[in-house]
Design an enzyme around this catalytic site. Sequence first.
Site, mmCIF file in Angstrom:
data_model
loop_
_atom_site.group_PDB
_atom_site.id
_atom_site.type_symbol
_atom_site.label_atom_id
_atom_site.label_comp_id
_atom_site.label_asym_id
_atom_site.label_seq_id
_atom_site.Cartn_x
_atom_site.Cartn_y
_atom_site.Cartn_z
ATOM 1 N N ASP A 83 30.762 39.357 49.361
ATOM 2 C CA ASP A 83 32.128 39.755 48.994
ATOM 3 C C ASP A 83 32.962 39.924 50.276
ATOM 4 O OD1 ASP A 83 33.442 41.245 46.246
ATOM 5 O OD2 ASP A 83 34.438 41.582 48.171
ATOM 6 N N ASN B 145 33.041 43.154 35.876
ATOM 7 C CA ASN B 145 34.301 43.780 35.471
ATOM 8 C C ASN B 145 35.032 42.875 34.487
ATOM 9 O OD1 ASN B 145 34.188 46.123 37.176
ATOM 10 N ND2 ASN B 145 34.675 44.809 38.926
ATOM 11 N N GLY C 51 39.522 46.666 36.634
ATOM 12 C CA GLY C 51 39.951 46.143 37.934
ATOM 13 C C GLY C 51 39.584 44.693 38.172
ATOM 14 N N HIS D 6 31.919 36.555 37.476
ATOM 15 C CA HIS D 6 31.109 36.883 38.644
ATOM 16 C C HIS D 6 30.375 38.197 38.410
ATOM 17 C CE1 HIS D 6 35.226 38.376 39.195
ATOM 18 N NE2 HIS D 6 34.699 39.422 39.808
ATOM 19 N N LEU D 7 29.167 38.230 38.938
ATOM 20 C CA LEU D 7 28.322 39.415 38.873
ATOM 21 C C LEU D 7 28.281 40.027 40.266
ATOM 22 C CD1 LEU D 7 26.131 41.078 37.274
ATOM 23 C CD2 LEU D 7 24.474 39.372 38.066
ATOM 24 N N HIS D 8 28.645 41.310 40.361
ATOM 25 C CA HIS D 8 28.562 42.023 41.644
ATOM 26 C C HIS D 8 27.148 42.578 41.816
ATOM 27 C CE1 HIS D 8 33.033 42.639 42.405
ATOM 28 N NE2 HIS D 8 33.056 42.407 41.105
HETATM 29 P P1 5GP Z 1 36.678 41.730 40.467
HETATM 30 O O1 5GP Z 1 37.535 42.907 40.768
HETATM 31 O O2 5GP Z 1 37.457 40.574 39.893
HETATM 32 O O3 5GP Z 1 35.468 42.091 39.634
HETATM 33 O O4 5GP Z 1 36.058 41.291 41.849
HETATM 34 C C1 5GP Z 1 36.549 40.244 42.632
HETATM 35 C C2 5GP Z 1 35.872 40.348 43.974
HETATM 36 O O5 5GP Z 1 36.091 39.138 44.692
HETATM 37 C C3 5GP Z 1 36.414 41.472 44.853
HETATM 38 O O6 5GP Z 1 35.360 42.365 45.196
HETATM 39 C C4 5GP Z 1 36.989 40.757 46.071
HETATM 40 O O7 5GP Z 1 36.777 41.459 47.279
HETATM 41 C C5 5GP Z 1 36.259 39.423 46.038
HETATM 42 N N1 5GP Z 1 37.020 38.311 46.608
HETATM 43 C C6 5GP Z 1 38.296 37.971 46.292
HETATM 44 N N2 5GP Z 1 38.660 36.876 46.972
HETATM 45 C C7 5GP Z 1 37.593 36.509 47.728
HETATM 46 C C8 5GP Z 1 37.363 35.446 48.641
HETATM 47 O O8 5GP Z 1 38.220 34.597 48.919
HETATM 48 N N3 5GP Z 1 36.141 35.386 49.240
HETATM 49 C C9 5GP Z 1 35.156 36.300 48.944
HETATM 50 N N4 5GP Z 1 34.001 36.145 49.591
HETATM 51 N N5 5GP Z 1 35.340 37.312 48.085
HETATM 52 C C10 5GP Z 1 36.544 37.423 47.481
#
Ligand code: 5GP
Length: 112
Positions: A30, A85, A91, A98-100
Amino acid sequence: MSDCIFCKIISKQITAKIVYEDEKALAFEDIHPQAPVHILIIPKEHIPDITKIKDTETVGYLHKIANKLAEEKGVSDTGYRLVINYGPHAGMAVHHLHLHLLGGRPLNWPPG
Ligand code: 5GP
Ligand code: ZN
């Protein structure tokens, strides 16, 4: 999808620190890590969010990769959190499923 940031990471138009890749999935660090280990695991197919999954295999496949990466990153014993999410209250910012994988420090519960 042409204007999707994660599809651009898959096609290597945008660089990312890739930690795993196969024909169906990609995992990368991330860009704004919320823990010492913060990896995103995504399907290569553009699925906009968790409500749009068409099968029961895809999400399980991402989880298998996450568990393997947790082992590799050394957080299996201390524990980790896997998060998807959906929607504004959670958020969700990027509309490509995507899975964190979060680990490497104690994580608060309930999350903020
Ligand atoms: P969400 O809030 O949609 O569950 O998480 C999106 C995640 O993608 C966030 O933690 C953010 O930091 C990450 N992210 C957004 N843009 C990029 C990017 O261009 N490259 C990477 N490696 N992560 C990204
Ligand atoms: Zn996409």
